[in-house]
Motif scaffolding. Structure first.
Motif, mmCIF file in Angstrom:
data_model
loop_
_atom_site.group_PDB
_atom_site.id
_atom_site.type_symbol
_atom_site.label_atom_id
_atom_site.label_comp_id
_atom_site.label_asym_id
_atom_site.label_seq_id
_atom_site.Cartn_x
_atom_site.Cartn_y
_atom_site.Cartn_z
ATOM 1 N N HIS A 1 -1.619 -1.987 14.507
ATOM 2 C CA HIS A 1 -2.356 -2.419 13.625
ATOM 3 C C HIS A 1 -3.550 -4.255 13.466
ATOM 4 O O HIS A 1 -4.558 -4.264 13.297
ATOM 5 N N PHE B 1 3.779 -0.478 3.156
ATOM 6 C CA PHE B 1 4.032 -2.131 3.114
ATOM 7 C C PHE B 1 2.858 -3.387 2.405
ATOM 8 O O PHE B 1 2.381 -2.581 2.114
ATOM 9 N N LYS B 2 3.469 -4.581 2.742
ATOM 10 C CA LYS B 2 2.981 -5.111 2.112
ATOM 11 C C LYS B 2 1.065 -5.793 2.762
ATOM 12 O O LYS B 2 0.981 -5.307 3.835
ATOM 13 N N LEU C 1 -6.389 4.740 0.852
ATOM 14 C CA LEU C 1 -6.630 3.601 0.315
ATOM 15 C C LEU C 1 -8.037 3.297 0.842
ATOM 16 O O LEU C 1 -8.527 3.695 0.572
ATOM 17 N N HIS D 1 -10.718 8.038 7.960
ATOM 18 C CA HIS D 1 -11.607 7.850 7.040
ATOM 19 C C HIS D 1 -12.412 8.384 6.361
ATOM 20 O O HIS D 1 -13.579 9.006 7.343
ATOM 21 N N PHE E 1 -17.326 -7.147 9.870
ATOM 22 C CA PHE E 1 -17.066 -5.462 9.406
ATOM 23 C C PHE E 1 -16.419 -4.335 10.382
ATOM 24 O O PHE E 1 -16.308 -3.809 10.723
ATOM 25 N N ALA F 1 -6.540 -6.564 14.677
ATOM 26 C CA ALA F 1 -7.694 -6.237 13.480
ATOM 27 C C ALA F 1 -7.688 -7.919 13.414
ATOM 28 O O ALA F 1 -8.300 -8.576 13.070
ATOM 29 N N ASN G 1 0.533 -0.731 -0.314
ATOM 30 C CA ASN G 1 0.220 0.191 0.250
ATOM 31 C C ASN G 1 0.815 1.364 -0.012
ATOM 32 O O ASN G 1 2.296 1.219 -0.029
ATOM 33 N N ILE H 1 0.407 -14.705 13.398
ATOM 34 C CA ILE H 1 1.152 -13.659 14.313
ATOM 35 C C ILE H 1 0.633 -14.443 15.747
ATOM 36 O O ILE H 1 -0.395 -15.095 16.045
ATOM 37 N N ARG I 1 3.978 -5.315 11.950
ATOM 38 C CA ARG I 1 4.849 -6.031 10.892
ATOM 39 C C ARG I 1 6.290 -5.148 10.710
ATOM 40 O O ARG I 1 6.160 -3.946 10.490
ATOM 41 N N GLN J 1 -14.336 -2.675 12.613
ATOM 42 C CA GLN J 1 -13.614 -1.817 12.542
ATOM 43 C C GLN J 1 -14.370 -0.674 13.780
ATOM 44 O O GLN J 1 -14.004 0.709 14.205
ATOM 45 N N ILE K 1 -12.301 -11.053 7.407
ATOM 46 C CA ILE K 1 -12.939 -10.511 6.103
ATOM 47 C C ILE K 1 -12.215 -11.311 5.200
ATOM 48 O O ILE K 1 -10.785 -11.272 5.428
ATOM 49 N N ILE L 1 -9.938 6.104 2.909
ATOM 50 C CA ILE L 1 -9.165 5.850 3.844
ATOM 51 C C ILE L 1 -7.851 7.017 3.903
ATOM 52 O O ILE L 1 -7.265 6.720 2.848
HETATM 53 C C1 HEM Z 1 -5.816 2.884 5.370
HETATM 54 C C2 HEM Z 1 -5.850 1.932 5.766
HETATM 55 C C3 HEM Z 1 -5.975 0.324 6.088
HETATM 56 C C4 HEM Z 1 -4.317 0.352 5.826
HETATM 57 C C5 HEM Z 1 -2.767 1.197 5.105
HETATM 58 C C6 HEM Z 1 -4.209 -0.993 6.360
HETATM 59 C C7 HEM Z 1 -2.879 -1.910 6.541
HETATM 60 C C8 HEM Z 1 -2.906 -3.200 6.692
HETATM 61 C C9 HEM Z 1 -1.461 -3.961 6.347
HETATM 62 C C10 HEM Z 1 -0.159 -3.458 6.177
HETATM 63 C C11 HEM Z 1 -2.464 -5.071 7.099
HETATM 64 C C12 HEM Z 1 -0.671 -6.680 7.386
HETATM 65 C C13 HEM Z 1 -0.702 -7.039 6.189
HETATM 66 C C14 HEM Z 1 -1.941 -7.886 6.486
HETATM 67 O O1 HEM Z 1 -2.152 -8.819 6.441
HETATM 68 O O2 HEM Z 1 -2.739 -7.676 4.747
HETATM 69 C C15 HEM Z 1 -3.285 -5.036 7.462
HETATM 70 C C16 HEM Z 1 -4.266 -5.977 7.968
HETATM 71 C C17 HEM Z 1 -5.359 -6.004 8.726
HETATM 72 N N1 HEM Z 1 -6.503 -5.427 8.143
HETATM 73 FE FE1 HEM Z 1 -6.046 -3.435 7.702
HETATM 74 N N2 HEM Z 1 -5.210 -1.916 7.014
HETATM 75 C C18 HEM Z 1 -5.863 -0.563 6.637
HETATM 76 C C19 HEM Z 1 -7.608 -0.374 7.487
HETATM 77 C C20 HEM Z 1 -8.303 -1.682 7.583
HETATM 78 C C21 HEM Z 1 -9.676 -1.790 7.907
HETATM 79 C C22 HEM Z 1 -10.569 -0.269 7.655
HETATM 80 C C23 HEM Z 1 -9.922 -2.644 8.591
HETATM 81 C C24 HEM Z 1 -11.550 -3.384 8.676
HETATM 82 C C25 HEM Z 1 -12.280 -2.446 9.572
HETATM 83 C C26 HEM Z 1 -8.692 -3.253 8.135
HETATM 84 C C27 HEM Z 1 -8.284 -4.821 8.518
HETATM 85 C C28 HEM Z 1 -7.360 -5.864 8.367
HETATM 86 C C29 HEM Z 1 -7.568 -7.003 9.176
HETATM 87 C C30 HEM Z 1 -8.242 -8.033 9.060
HETATM 88 C C31 HEM Z 1 -5.986 -8.150 8.499
HETATM 89 C C32 HEM Z 1 -5.466 -8.881 8.502
HETATM 90 C C33 HEM Z 1 -4.973 -9.029 10.366
HETATM 91 C C34 HEM Z 1 -5.169 -10.113 10.252
HETATM 92 O O3 HEM Z 1 -3.025 -10.398 9.936
HETATM 93 O O4 HEM Z 1 -5.853 -11.337 10.872
HETATM 94 N N3 HEM Z 1 -7.554 -2.712 7.904
HETATM 95 N N4 HEM Z 1 -3.712 -4.002 6.818
#
Ligand code: HEM
Ligand code: HEM
Lengths: 435, 435
Positions: free
Chosen positions: B346, B249-250, B380, B412, B393, B350, B245, B328, B311, B397, B358, B290
């Motif tokens: 995060h 980050f991946k 994003l 957001h 979701f 999450a 992104n 994790i 990460r 959130q 999700i 976002i």
């Molecule tokens: C600009 C906003 C956001 C950024 C830059 C972002 C970025 C990331 C990154 C870098 C990861 C770790 C790598 C991955 O598993 O994909 C991640 C994981 C995750 N994010 Fe986000 N995210 C954002 C918003 C959100 C939102 C709004 C949600 C849901 C409400 C969300 C839900 C998750 C979930 C469920 C994971 C995986 C967690 C796991 O490993 O089980 N993210 N996100």
């Protein structure tokens, strides 16, 4: 190290790089500087350091596995002008917030190093390895190939106002854009002290470049406006075929042949005899953000559309001809004696007698919606390069703004003109001929 | 033909297609209708006509030479959900301006035909061949390959208000989005009666699809908001590797495996037992625009950034681990007893205990500048699919909005939730299970 010390060291380094040869002691002292406030692109710095044999400088990390898709940043002319179009653009206009010409020079040196690194698919600066500093590169292009990225720099008329004492060096050809018929310019898409055209086959790589240039320039420049653009990427069309704009017509057919050096010297490259020594080998870039009235266009008939352009939509051929590259004959008439290519059609006016030419390098843009009208904010980020806008772009646009049948379907809402420097030789920097 | 006659014929045709078998005489009468106001996608129309043996209907022209890159529009589930991400998105939210449910049905039938045609790389409708009518297709995708284009349709909560008498059929899971901590929503990026996610490996093909859907829907729908997005295209990364992104980050590592049908039934697809019969096999799509505070992020240290996500930036591995796909472990501690993955990071929030999942399908966006702040409007376009947002979701959130360390760097400003229909069988149309 305190911010103050850091600043001091930077100033020392700047002075060195600009004015005097480096002593081994200087180099060792400078090598202690972290990446935090480092304004000089690492390629440039490490180059200097290594050349002087002082240290094994950290290296910019290649962002990619292969080395395909590299367009050399250095050369007689800037890349991104006669370079075959890439798939994406991120255009950025900057305003200077410093009033020190030295600052500008140092910035341009840092930008040179960063741009050259990006063109090679490397990080913009070498990482310090210190996790308590911001990363030297923002990272979103890690793993991506060089993507034929080109970064083309120019300066606008405002660059030559009273701030930097350069008024006398302003090229006569860098005029203030006159008002054109039908203009509905909006300040948020106009002007800029500096214009940077970043083109790449990867939108993410283009974004990364602009963002990091802005970052490297922090405290010296602020972004004034940006515009993203695209063309097709999933073409099953034969390679080299002409892409279509968002009105569905092939766009670029009538462009001059960029492999014809004589022609490029005539049409694109400012010449020594043009009166501005530092611009010889450079080119003037006119940028127009042109909104299309998509919804109105989509209700017009095919006949209307073809009469508007003076070309067939499907083949791209001039009206009355069969093939895209058939010559434009404005004297050709149908049985009833009516001009086959209407006199007010876009191509009739833009072609004229064929003597005034420009090199167009436009991209389509789609920027969400215009919330006032509920319609798509989409159109053409028109960019053209020419040797002297007073004789090429401006008279052309004066004719078009006045009479072009296309005006029913478009509106110009952004405008800028930049003097793009000649190319940079290895070891040199952009704008060097001016400073 | 007058507009009035044209309208009459259209109404007749609608009635036929919806209610009764077609007689040969009806068909011949209808075949006189030009392309001008034709609301039914040509594939659908010509299919009916040809099947009835009445005429050799004009054919949608293939837009491309080969036939690679086709993702089938028809199937048990809608395409564009478990489909591997394409490189570009053009998301569009529409509002209905008709109050006739019949109109909506006819529109959805026309959109079905158009979407299926686009997915095959064909023009959205067959050209009439009459140059005194607007072209049936806007033409900018001519010559482009199908580009793995998917078009995914959903309806928002407002679709079930009093206008169409469907209030009783509103899924309980299609709640009004609650307010989340830190929301700074702007009406211009929120809601919509209908949400359409167009993804494609060619931005121009994605644009073409949205524009033609809007065009086909003229008089019945208006665009409410749109947002373009991208990911890398010039990847030299190994195929299938996780894209980054704009924070470097991946993004996508923790996504559930889309090839695991059992898991998809658990996480993504609404099930018959979920209480809304017409949604079985469909999915709920949450969309959040976002914005990233790019400039603030770029001044934070690498350590801060990694602590924010939990990460490593370079590898994507969980903090304290070496490889991107290492599990994790929120209990892992460093020597001093501190959690390796900070509790407010995060990923810690999450991921939680790993039970709430999700399917994310987000794209980066760059939309020029925010003129109020002079900063890049980039971030994003978060999109996720889930079986029941009330359990997935939304609680996620709520946790993130409250506590996520990432909130320092994001805001957001857009939000919508859509019930995406189950897949369409060949000959059927989107929304059929609801009507
Ligand atoms: C600009 C906003 C956001 C950024 C830059 C972002 C970025 C990331 C990154 C870098 C990861 C770790 C790598 C991955 O598993 O994909 C991640 C994981 C995750 N994010 Fe986000 N995210 C954002 C918003 C959100 C939102 C709004 C949600 C849901 C409400 C969300 C839900 C998750 C979930 C469920 C994971 C995986 C967690 C796991 O490993 O089980 N993210 N996100
Ligand atoms: C949204 C705005 C515009 C659109 C959609 C557009 C589109 C086109 C198209 C379809 C052609 C014919 C094919 C080709 O030769 O590329 C053309 C030709 C051309 N246009 Fe434009 N154009 C636009 C604005 C402009 C502007 C602002 C200028 C310069 C002031 C310009 C200058 C030209 C020239 C020089 C040609 C070639 C004429 C020749 O054959 O010699 N156009 N344009």
């Amino acid at each position: 190290m305190s911010e103050h010390q850091d600043d001091q060291k930077q100033t020392q380094m700047k002075e060195h790089l600009l004015n005097k040869p480096l002593s081994r002691r200087d180099l060792l002292r400078m090598a202690g500087i972290g990446g935090a406030g480092l304004l000089l692109g690492a390629a440039g710095v490490s180059g200097v350091l290594e050349a002087a044999g002082a240290i094994k400088a950290p290296e910019n990390k290649p962002n990619h596995a292969g080395n395909g898709g590299i367009v050399d940043f250095y050369g007689e002319h800037q890349a991104g002008i006669t370079t075959p179009s890439q798939n994406f653009i991120m255009f950025a206009a900057f305003d200077l917030v410093t009033v020190s010409l030295d600052d500008v020079r140092v910035l341009f040196q840092a930008w040179t190093a960063a741009a050259a690194a990006v063109s090679r698919g490397e990080t913009v600066q070498a990482e310090s390895g210190n996790e308590n500093l911001p990363p030297a590169d923002t990272g979103e292009a890690a793993g991506l190939s060089p993507s034929r990225t080109t970064i083309t720099f120019g300066v606008g008329a405002s660059f030559f106002d009273s701030r930097f004492g350069l008024a006398a060096r302003r090229p006569a050809a860098l005029v203030d854009m006159p008002a054109f018929g039908g203009d509905e310019l909006r300040p948020e898409w106009c002007g800029g002290d500096i214009g940077v055209q970043v083109c790449s086959d990867d939108m993410q790589v283009a974004f990364h470049a602009v963002r990091n240039l802005a970052r490297i320039g922090r405290g010296k420049v602020v972004l004034r406006w940006t515009q993203e653009g695209f063309q097709r990427t999933g073409a099953a069309d034969p390679a080299g075929s002409t892409p279509r704009n968002l009105l569905g017509f092939k766009d670029g057919t009538g462009n001059p042949d960029v492999t014809d050096n004589r022609l490029m010297n005539e049409v694109v490259w400012a010449q020594p005899e043009d009166g501005t020594d530092w611009m010889a080998g450079g080119s003037y870039m006119a940028v127009r953000r042109i909104r299309m009235r998509i919804e109105v266009w989509d209700r017009s008939t095919l006949a209307d559309q073809e009469q508007t352009f003076g070309r067939h939509r499907s083949s791209g051929a001039p009206l009355g001809s069969a093939n895209e590259f058939d010559p434009i004959d404005l004297n050709a008439k149908d049985d009833t004696g009516k001009a086959l290519i209407p006199v007010r059609s876009h191509v009739a006016l833009a072609h004229g007698d064929g003597s005034v030419r420009i090199l167009r390098r436009s991209y389509s843009y789609s920027s969400g919606m215009d919330n006032k009208t509920g319609q798509l904010d989409a159109g053409l980020l028109f960019i053209c390069f020419n040797r002297d806008s007073r004789k090429q772009f401006i008279p052309l646009q004066q004719k078009l703004g006045q009479n072009d049948a296309l005006n029913e379907y478009i509106v110009h809402n952004g405008s800028a003109l930049f003097a793009c420097f000649p190319g940079v030789r290895q070891g040199g920097y952009i704008g060097e001929t001016l400073f």
